[in-house]
Design an enzyme around this catalytic site. Structure first.
Site, PDB file in Angstrom:
ATOM      1  N   THR A   1       0.907  -1.409  -0.112  1.00 22.83           N
ATOM      2  CA  THR A   1      -0.209  -0.055   0.058  1.00 22.83           C
ATOM      3  C   THR A   1       0.967   1.261   0.038  1.00 22.83           C
ATOM      4  OG1 THR A   1      -1.430   1.332   1.414  1.00 22.83           O
ATOM      5  CG2 THR A   1      -0.376  -0.464   2.409  1.00 22.83           C
TER       6      THR A   1
ATOM      7  N   GLU B   1      -5.009  -3.086   4.160  1.00 22.72           N
ATOM      8  CA  GLU B   1      -4.684  -3.516   5.501  1.00 22.72           C
ATOM      9  C   GLU B   1      -5.926  -4.352   5.995  1.00 22.72           C
ATOM     10  OE1 GLU B   1      -3.928  -0.415   4.503  1.00 22.72           O
ATOM     11  OE2 GLU B   1      -2.244   0.479   5.404  1.00 22.72           O
TER      12      GLU B   1
ATOM     13  N   LYS C   1      -9.218  21.804  10.399  1.00 21.92           N
ATOM     14  CA  LYS C   1      -9.757  22.507  11.779  1.00 21.92           C
ATOM     15  C   LYS C   1      -9.763  23.738  11.590  1.00 21.92           C
ATOM     16  CE  LYS C   1      -9.260  20.881  16.407  1.00 21.92           C
ATOM     17  NZ  LYS C   1      -8.603  20.105  17.397  1.00 21.92           N
TER      18      LYS C   1
ATOM     19  N   TRP D   1     -14.004  20.819  13.437  1.00 20.82           N
ATOM     20  CA  TRP D   1     -13.611  20.137  12.287  1.00 20.82           C
ATOM     21  C   TRP D   1     -14.664  20.352  11.134  1.00 20.82           C
ATOM     22  CZ3 TRP D   1      -9.052  18.083  12.909  1.00 20.82           C
ATOM     23  CH2 TRP D   1      -8.684  17.549  14.276  1.00 20.82           C
TER      24      TRP D   1
HETATM   25  P1  AMP Z   1      -6.219   1.560  -0.160  1.00 21.27           P
HETATM   26  O1  AMP Z   1      -5.642   0.451   0.733  1.00 21.27           O
HETATM   27  O2  AMP Z   1      -5.439   2.048  -1.297  1.00 21.27           O
HETATM   28  O3  AMP Z   1      -7.502   0.588  -0.886  1.00 21.27           O
HETATM   29  O4  AMP Z   1      -6.720   2.780   0.502  1.00 21.27           O
HETATM   30  C1  AMP Z   1      -7.782   2.410   1.403  1.00 21.27           C
HETATM   31  C2  AMP Z   1      -8.548   4.030   1.779  1.00 21.27           C
HETATM   32  O5  AMP Z   1      -9.308   4.443   0.751  1.00 21.27           O
HETATM   33  C3  AMP Z   1      -9.198   4.085   3.040  1.00 21.27           C
HETATM   34  O6  AMP Z   1      -8.342   4.020   4.145  1.00 21.27           O
HETATM   35  C4  AMP Z   1     -10.189   5.112   2.843  1.00 21.27           C
HETATM   36  O7  AMP Z   1      -9.680   6.508   3.278  1.00 21.27           O
HETATM   37  C5  AMP Z   1     -10.519   5.068   1.240  1.00 21.27           C
HETATM   38  N1  AMP Z   1     -11.606   4.635   1.057  1.00 21.27           N
HETATM   39  C6  AMP Z   1     -11.892   3.315   0.652  1.00 21.27           C
HETATM   40  N2  AMP Z   1     -13.234   2.752   0.425  1.00 21.27           N
HETATM   41  C7  AMP Z   1     -13.732   4.265   0.592  1.00 21.27           C
HETATM   42  C8  AMP Z   1     -15.322   4.613   0.789  1.00 21.27           C
HETATM   43  N3  AMP Z   1     -16.117   3.747   0.322  1.00 21.27           N
HETATM   44  N4  AMP Z   1     -15.515   5.917   0.843  1.00 21.27           N
HETATM   45  C9  AMP Z   1     -14.593   6.953   1.045  1.00 21.27           C
HETATM   46  N5  AMP Z   1     -13.061   6.524   1.158  1.00 21.27           N
HETATM   47  C10 AMP Z   1     -12.915   5.229   0.970  1.00 21.27           C
END
Ligand code: AMP
Length: 536
Positions: A181, A324, A434, A439
């Site tokens: 990641t 993760e 902020k 927030w």
């Molecule tokens: P990744 O590990 O590259 O898949 O990224 C994960 C991150 O994507 C999460 O921690 C969120 O910040 C964002 N994310 C995943 N799914 C969503 C969703 N349905 N809505 C908003 N953000 C999301």
């Protein structure tokens, strides 16, 4: 001292080979269709995938690969890539799905860090292979999924084996796959999935509260096999006996035709995939494909997208997760009060990120102390934490655990949990703004802004303000042909958000920077506007 004896049921390790054996036995002739980059279409089935996976496992052993060692794939979605998901795990190896969109330094880092021994790639990525070969010192063998113009082809390589192979027998907690990641800072981090965690995640993924899979599902996953284990679909699909339709290209015209020709019922992808599909259908003056269900995740699904898919008769499953978390954390679907809701209320609910599926637990904690647990009251937002058997404990080769002693892993996301368990994501901890001690959710502002017909993309960041510490500034890419003004965007936002959330400035830009996984890179945006000054 133990006073109780064990129960008297059979013990069978939860390993990936059990899934492909089941799929071949119970859904052996269910088709796996691949549309290749050259436009050709090939068909195999679950029995064929198993046969090839056995040969691949044999071929890897013949190369001298040992259980626990890593095999890299750099490939789009197709049947040969699917074979690798089962072939590598079947001989005890660990598949490292490499994202070809990473930058050179990241590619060098992850392949070296994973110590990949074999690299199997699509011919389309030959330029990346040529560029990186000297920097990937651990890689001993290169194999090409397509014709072997530069190196041995996958078909020839596995074709030299007879498939007379017994799956490697190991512990259910052995590793089977690794995904990196790429955070916004530092080197990418490896998340190593286990056979057991992957199986539990896939069993949970099939259920009605998640992908709602059955043997009548026809799934075209647009989410790439190289990103976040393709949401576990290749395993959950095998368990349920789903027909898969893969496309090695992500052109909406190709996807659209495949959906119609192959009777696709389900699809899954990030919001930009659906956006491209809408644009294609609008340009051609045609209807969206008649999908039963569309899973959207990876970034927030904007309201207009949810609305349009739902009006098309498609059930929208808005999912949240991370590399993760294997990755499924929450998935949205109809709740018990569904029939009593108006269409608008249903859309509002679907725009939230859904509810945790069995196996994972969520909580929010205070953003300032990162410890005090917050109420699930649908109002209070805090740092989102998660735990469960398919949630990361420790990054690959890290010296310390990523989760705390009670198993809670800090997601870096900020959200609200509603009394019925629905998660509403409001931001990333690093991006939340902020202002005067309160927030502001940058994501909510962006989602509201992209609902304006003249806006193609929007990103909101907090900029230093002498009085309020930070105030939101909205960066907007106009849609082609649009001349929308800053005043019009503010007017559009007024009924949608609290007055004090209105951005202090709207700046028009030609493009917004993205990460290798297609998400808006706020860090790069902030760097680009490092000298930006808001007026007091
Ligand atoms: P990744 O590990 O590259 O898949 O990224 C994960 C991150 O994507 C999460 O921690 C969120 O910040 C964002 N994310 C995943 N799914 C969503 C969703 N349905 N809505 C908003 N953000 C999301």
């Amino acid at each position: 001292m133990r006073t109780q004896t064990l129960g008297e049921m059979q013990s069978q390790a939860l390993r990936i080979n059990g899934v492909i054996d089941h799929a071949a036995r119970e859904s052996g002739n269910r088709e796996i269709v691949s549309r290749w980059a050259d436009g050709s279409i090939t068909r195999t089935n679950w029995a064929g995938i198993r046969e090839d996976a056995l040969k691949m496992a044999q071929a890897l052993e013949a190369l001298g690969l040992k259980p626990g060692e890593r095999v890299a794939s750099m490939a789009m979605n197709h049947s040969r890539h699917l074979v690798s998901w089962y072939g590598v795990a079947g001989m005890g190896g660990v598949l490292h799905t490499v994202n070809p969109r990473l930058f050179d330094d990241q590619l060098e880092y992850i392949v070296s860090h994973a110590e990949d021994k074999v690299m199997i790639y699509d011919a389309a990525f030959q330029p990346i292979i040529d560029k990186m070969k000297d920097r990937w010192t651990s890689v001993e063998h290169y194999i090409c999924y397509d014709s072997g113009e530069h190196t041995q082809s996958f078909e020839d390589w596995i074709g030299a084996q007879d498939g007379d192979y017994e799956w490697f027998i190991g512990d259910e907690r052995d590793p089977c796959m690794i995904c990196y990641t790429s955070g916004t800072t530092g080197n990418p981090k490896g998340v190593q999935y286990e056979h057991r965690s992957t199986m539990l995640h896939a069993i949970a993924g099939m259920q009605p509260a998640a992908f709602n899979f059955s043997s009548s599902s026809v799934m075209l996953p647009v989410v790439p096999m190289f990103h976040a284990a393709s949401w576990g679909l290749p395993y959950a699909g095998a368990m349920a006996g789903v027909k898969f339709v893969f496309s090695a290209v992500n052109d909406p015209a190709v996807l659209h035709q495949l959906m119609l020709d192959e009777g696709v019922t389900d699809s899954a992808g990030v919001p930009t995939v659906w956006l491209a599909h809408f644009q294609y259908c609008d340009k051609e003056g045609i209807d969206l494909p008649p999908l039963k269900a569309a899973t959207i995740g990876g970034s927030a699904a904007p309201r207009f997208m949810v609305e349009r898919l739902m009006k098309n008769g498609t059930r929208v499953q808005h999912a949240w997760g991370m590399t993760e978390t294997s990755p499924i954390g929450t998935v949205g679907g109809p709740t018990s009060d569904w029939d009593n809701l108006t269409f608008e209320e249903k859309v509002t609910k679907t725009c939230m990120q859904g509810r945790p599926i069995y196996g994972v637990q969520l909580r929010t904690v205070d953003l300032d102390d990162m410890a005090t647990e917050l109420p699930r009251d649908g109002k209070t937002s805090g740092a989102l934490q998660i735990r469960g058997p398919w949630i990361i404990k420790r990054y690959f080769k890290a010296e310390q655990d990523a989760a705390n002693e009670e198993g809670w892993f800090d997601t870096g996301d900020v959200g609200i949990i509603h009394p019925d368990g629905t998660l509403q994501l409001t931001d990333r901890t690093k991006d939340v703004i902020k202002s005067g001690g309160e927030w502001i959710s940058s994501v909510e502002l962006e989602n509201a802004a992209v609902g304006h017909p003249g806006v193609a993309e929007a990103a909101c960041v907090g900029m230093f303000h002498p009085k309020w510490d930070e105030r939101p500034v909205l960066f907007v890419v106009r849609k082609e042909g649009s001349d929308v003004t800053s005043g019009e965007i503010i007017e559009h936002l007024k009924p949608l958000i609290a007055k004090w959330w209105l951005p202090d400035a709207v700046e028009f830009v030609d493009d917004i920077p993205h990460t290798a996984t297609g998400k808006i890179s706020k860090k790069d945006l902030r760097d680009r506007f490092a000298d930006y000054k808001l007026e007091a």
